[in-house]
Design a protein around this motif. Structure first.
Motif, PDB file in Angstrom:
ATOM      1  N   THR A  21     -35.288  51.356 -50.393  1.00 57.81           N
ATOM      2  CA  THR A  21     -35.485  50.795 -51.726  1.00 57.81           C
ATOM      3  C   THR A  21     -34.369  51.174 -52.707  1.00 57.81           C
ATOM      4  O   THR A  21     -34.448  50.815 -53.886  1.00 57.81           O
ATOM      5  CB  THR A  21     -36.827  51.273 -52.313  1.00 57.81           C
ATOM      6  OG1 THR A  21     -36.837  52.712 -52.358  1.00 57.81           O
ATOM      7  CG2 THR A  21     -37.997  50.784 -51.477  1.00 57.81           C
ATOM      8  N   GLY A  22     -33.335  51.893 -52.247  1.00 53.41           N
ATOM      9  CA  GLY A  22     -32.274  52.274 -53.159  1.00 53.41           C
ATOM     10  C   GLY A  22     -31.078  52.882 -52.465  1.00 53.41           C
ATOM     11  O   GLY A  22     -31.128  53.217 -51.271  1.00 53.41           O
ATOM     12  N   PHE A  23     -29.991  53.031 -53.206  1.00 53.26           N
ATOM     13  CA  PHE A  23     -28.740  53.568 -52.667  1.00 53.26           C
ATOM     14  C   PHE A  23     -28.876  55.019 -52.227  1.00 53.26           C
ATOM     15  O   PHE A  23     -28.102  55.486 -51.393  1.00 53.26           O
ATOM     16  CB  PHE A  23     -27.631  53.448 -53.717  1.00 53.26           C
ATOM     17  CG  PHE A  23     -27.143  52.047 -53.943  1.00 53.26           C
ATOM     18  CD1 PHE A  23     -26.025  51.569 -53.278  1.00 53.26           C
ATOM     19  CD2 PHE A  23     -27.799  51.197 -54.828  1.00 53.26           C
ATOM     20  CE1 PHE A  23     -25.565  50.281 -53.482  1.00 53.26           C
ATOM     21  CE2 PHE A  23     -27.342  49.907 -55.046  1.00 53.26           C
ATOM     22  CZ  PHE A  23     -26.230  49.438 -54.373  1.00 53.26           C
ATOM     23  N   ASP A  24     -29.855  55.722 -52.775  1.00 53.54           N
ATOM     24  CA  ASP A  24     -30.018  57.137 -52.445  1.00 53.54           C
ATOM     25  C   ASP A  24     -30.698  57.363 -51.100  1.00 53.54           C
ATOM     26  O   ASP A  24     -30.913  58.502 -50.688  1.00 53.54           O
ATOM     27  CB  ASP A  24     -30.815  57.853 -53.543  1.00 53.54           C
ATOM     28  CG  ASP A  24     -32.190  57.248 -53.769  1.00 53.54           C
ATOM     29  OD1 ASP A  24     -32.438  56.117 -53.278  1.00 53.54           O
ATOM     30  OD2 ASP A  24     -33.021  57.886 -54.439  1.00 53.54           O
ATOM     31  N   GLN A  25     -31.003  56.276 -50.375  1.00 49.24           N
ATOM     32  CA  GLN A  25     -31.696  56.389 -49.087  1.00 49.24           C
ATOM     33  C   GLN A  25     -30.813  55.960 -47.915  1.00 49.24           C
ATOM     34  O   GLN A  25     -31.326  55.656 -46.831  1.00 49.24           O
ATOM     35  CB  GLN A  25     -32.975  55.550 -49.093  1.00 49.24           C
ATOM     36  CG  GLN A  25     -33.974  55.977 -50.161  1.00 49.24           C
ATOM     37  CD  GLN A  25     -35.158  55.034 -50.240  1.00 49.24           C
ATOM     38  OE1 GLN A  25     -35.272  54.070 -49.489  1.00 49.24           O
ATOM     39  NE2 GLN A  25     -36.064  55.300 -51.182  1.00 49.24           N
ATOM     40  N   LEU A  26     -29.509  55.952 -48.109  1.00 46.92           N
ATOM     41  CA  LEU A  26     -28.611  55.416 -47.084  1.00 46.92           C
ATOM     42  C   LEU A  26     -28.034  56.473 -46.146  1.00 46.92           C
ATOM     43  O   LEU A  26     -27.417  56.119 -45.137  1.00 46.92           O
ATOM     44  CB  LEU A  26     -27.459  54.652 -47.752  1.00 46.92           C
ATOM     45  CG  LEU A  26     -27.876  53.432 -48.583  1.00 46.92           C
ATOM     46  CD1 LEU A  26     -26.641  52.776 -49.185  1.00 46.92           C
ATOM     47  CD2 LEU A  26     -28.658  52.436 -47.741  1.00 46.92           C
ATOM     48  N   ALA A  27     -28.209  57.739 -46.442  1.00 50.27           N
ATOM     49  CA  ALA A  27     -27.674  58.790 -45.569  1.00 50.27           C
ATOM     50  C   ALA A  27     -28.254  58.655 -44.167  1.00 50.27           C
ATOM     51  O   ALA A  27     -29.464  58.502 -43.986  1.00 50.27           O
ATOM     52  CB  ALA A  27     -28.011  60.159 -46.143  1.00 50.27           C
ATOM     53  N   GLY A  28     -27.376  58.676 -43.175  1.00 52.09           N
ATOM     54  CA  GLY A  28     -27.816  58.570 -41.790  1.00 52.09           C
ATOM     55  C   GLY A  28     -28.140  57.161 -41.333  1.00 52.09           C
ATOM     56  O   GLY A  28     -28.505  56.956 -40.171  1.00 52.09           O
ATOM     57  N   LYS A  29     -28.011  56.185 -42.217  1.00 52.67           N
ATOM     58  CA  LYS A  29     -28.303  54.799 -41.863  1.00 52.67           C
ATOM     59  C   LYS A  29     -27.026  54.069 -41.429  1.00 52.67           C
ATOM     60  O   LYS A  29     -25.909  54.484 -41.748  1.00 52.67           O
ATOM     61  CB  LYS A  29     -28.917  54.063 -43.056  1.00 52.67           C
ATOM     62  CG  LYS A  29     -30.196  54.700 -43.609  1.00 52.67           C
ATOM     63  CD  LYS A  29     -31.317  54.662 -42.595  1.00 52.67           C
ATOM     64  CE  LYS A  29     -32.609  55.201 -43.214  1.00 52.67           C
ATOM     65  NZ  LYS A  29     -33.734  55.209 -42.240  1.00 52.67           N
ATOM     66  N   ARG A  30     -27.228  52.980 -40.708  1.00 47.91           N
ATOM     67  CA  ARG A  30     -26.098  52.143 -40.293  1.00 47.91           C
ATOM     68  C   ARG A  30     -25.833  51.139 -41.424  1.00 47.91           C
ATOM     69  O   ARG A  30     -26.558  50.150 -41.578  1.00 47.91           O
ATOM     70  CB  ARG A  30     -26.416  51.432 -38.979  1.00 47.91           C
ATOM     71  CG  ARG A  30     -25.256  50.611 -38.407  1.00 47.91           C
ATOM     72  CD  ARG A  30     -25.646  50.000 -37.070  1.00 47.91           C
ATOM     73  NE  ARG A  30     -24.656  49.052 -36.602  1.00 47.91           N
ATOM     74  CZ  ARG A  30     -23.570  49.359 -35.914  1.00 47.91           C
ATOM     75  NH1 ARG A  30     -23.335  50.635 -35.610  1.00 47.91           N
ATOM     76  NH2 ARG A  30     -22.725  48.422 -35.515  1.00 47.91           N
ATOM     77  N   VAL A  31     -24.801  51.423 -42.207  1.00 44.53           N
ATOM     78  CA  VAL A  31     -24.495  50.625 -43.397  1.00 44.53           C
ATOM     79  C   VAL A  31     -23.251  49.790 -43.134  1.00 44.53           C
ATOM     80  O   VAL A  31     -22.213  50.315 -42.719  1.00 44.53           O
ATOM     81  CB  VAL A  31     -24.273  51.534 -44.623  1.00 44.53           C
ATOM     82  CG1 VAL A  31     -23.913  50.701 -45.846  1.00 44.53           C
ATOM     83  CG2 VAL A  31     -25.513  52.379 -44.889  1.00 44.53           C
ATOM     84  N   VAL A  32     -23.342  48.491 -43.400  1.00 39.36           N
ATOM     85  CA  VAL A  32     -22.223  47.598 -43.149  1.00 39.36           C
ATOM     86  C   VAL A  32     -21.558  47.238 -44.477  1.00 39.36           C
ATOM     87  O   VAL A  32     -22.222  47.095 -45.508  1.00 39.36           O
ATOM     88  CB  VAL A  32     -22.683  46.326 -42.390  1.00 39.36           C
ATOM     89  CG1 VAL A  32     -23.631  45.489 -43.224  1.00 39.36           C
ATOM     90  CG2 VAL A  32     -21.496  45.500 -41.933  1.00 39.36           C
ATOM     91  N   VAL A  33     -20.217  47.121 -44.461  1.00 39.93           N
ATOM     92  CA  VAL A  33     -19.424  46.712 -45.625  1.00 39.93           C
ATOM     93  C   VAL A  33     -18.303  45.805 -45.151  1.00 39.93           C
ATOM     94  O   VAL A  33     -17.927  45.820 -43.976  1.00 39.93           O
ATOM     95  CB  VAL A  33     -18.818  47.920 -46.374  1.00 39.93           C
ATOM     96  CG1 VAL A  33     -19.896  48.807 -46.974  1.00 39.93           C
ATOM     97  CG2 VAL A  33     -17.909  48.729 -45.451  1.00 39.93           C
ATOM     98  N   VAL A  34     -17.769  45.013 -46.077  1.00 43.23           N
ATOM     99  CA  VAL A  34     -16.577  44.232 -45.759  1.00 43.23           C
ATOM    100  C   VAL A  34     -15.358  45.128 -45.958  1.00 43.23           C
ATOM    101  O   VAL A  34     -15.206  45.776 -46.997  1.00 43.23           O
ATOM    102  CB  VAL A  34     -16.483  42.981 -46.641  1.00 43.23           C
ATOM    103  CG1 VAL A  34     -15.163  42.248 -46.402  1.00 43.23           C
ATOM    104  CG2 VAL A  34     -17.653  42.043 -46.338  1.00 43.23           C
ATOM    105  N   GLN A  35     -14.510  45.169 -44.963  1.00 46.21           N
ATOM    106  CA  GLN A  35     -13.363  46.071 -44.951  1.00 46.21           C
ATOM    107  C   GLN A  35     -12.459  45.854 -46.149  1.00 46.21           C
ATOM    108  O   GLN A  35     -12.137  44.725 -46.525  1.00 46.21           O
ATOM    109  CB  GLN A  35     -12.556  45.873 -43.670  1.00 46.21           C
ATOM    110  CG  GLN A  35     -11.361  46.794 -43.526  1.00 46.21           C
ATOM    111  CD  GLN A  35     -10.633  46.587 -42.214  1.00 46.21           C
ATOM    112  OE1 GLN A  35     -11.074  45.821 -41.368  1.00 46.21           O
ATOM    113  NE2 GLN A  35      -9.511  47.262 -42.044  1.00 46.21           N
TER     114      GLN A  35
END
Length: 284
Positions: free
Chosen positions: A143-157
């Motif tokens: 539900t927020g940016f503070d929960q992304l640690a350890g997750k598989r997060v995708v971004v455009v290079q």
């Protein structure tokens, strides 16, 4: 034998005359080129612009035509200085180097100004603001940016979202374009995608319920068009054109068209910051 020196002198004078005429013609050509192409464009009168095909509502391809807020605004800005725009699709990860290497005159792709990017290109005045968006699969508990640690997060290079994820220690999965990020979410091979918020909103809305928006975060800097280092005449001309389309209401009209209902931060001043911005209702 007495005639040879005279003939030699005559030949020499003839050659000198030809060389002088050639030199004068060359100088005339240089002056003509400067007059015909004052902004040092790849093709006189045409603004060859690198952009993306898959990032609505900012920049995208629709019915074979490049459109979106950034591109429609650039077309209006260029018209103020008598230029036509030719858009060419590319990947964001290559765009800035292609601008600097003069494959394109301008880069248009909601490019956030950063000090790192200033080492590669010059920027015009800021024309838009933005937010980071956090898109997740529809069944996600994030539900927020503070929960992304350890997750598989995708971004455009190469994006500022890539910079943000790296700075937060997330070790993001990098893809070359927005379709790659969307497909990873739909396939369940990524837990989250950090995107430009407007693009994330549109992607979620078009996903048939497979993607949702979990959060937003104000971007740290404005977006601007990118120019090759040292092409100051073009940059200054388009900065002037940007102020003109702000003053005549085009900027406000396009904001209302592409970002309906999006509030504009009180401290954001597009262009030079000296031009009053008409309201969307006044511009329509």
């Amino acid at each position: 034998m007495r005639f040879l020196p005279a003939l030699t002198r005559a030949a020499a004078l003839g050659v000198a005359a030809v060389l002088a005429a050639t030199a004068l013609t060359a100088c005339g050509d240089d002056a003509s080129e400067t007059t015909d192409n004052p902004y040092n464009l790849l093709q006189p009168g045409v603004l060859r612009t690198g952009t993306l095909t898959d990032a609505p509502p900012n920049v995208y391809l629709k019915d074979g035509k490049f459109t979106g807020f950034d591109n429609d605004l650039l077309t209006a800005v260029a018209a103020k200085v008598g230029l036509k725009v030719e858009f060419v699709g590319t990947d964001f990860s290559a765009l800035l180097s292609q601008v600097n290497n003069r494959k394109f005159d301008v880069g248009s792709s909601s490019i956030t100004i950063t000090e790192a990017r200033r080492k590669t290109v010059d920027f015009g005045n800021g024309y838009d603001f933005g937010y980071f968006g956090l898109d997740v699969p529809a069944n996600s508990s994030i539900t927020g940016f503070d929960q992304l640690a350890g997750k598989r997060v995708v971004v455009v290079q190469g994006t500022v979202q890539d910079d943000y994820a790296t700075g937060e220690g997330l070790d993001p999965v990098r893809v070359p374009d927005y379709n790659g990020a969307i497909n990873q979410l739909k396939a369940g091979t990524a837990d989250a995608w950090i995107a430009p918020a407007e693009i994330g909103d549109k992607s979620a809305a078009d996903s048939n319920g497979k993607i949702k928006v979990a959060g937003k975060l104000l971007s740290p800097a404005p977006t601007a068009y990118a120019f090759a280092k040292g092409n100051d005449k073009l940059r200054e001309a388009l900065n002037k054109g940007l102020d003109e389309v702000i003053a005549d209401g085009t900027w406000s009209r396009l904001q209302a068209q592409y970002y309906p209902g999006r509030p504009i931060p009180a401290d954001f001043k597009p262009g030079s910051g000296t031009v009053p911005v008409p309201s969307a209702s006044a511009a329509s």
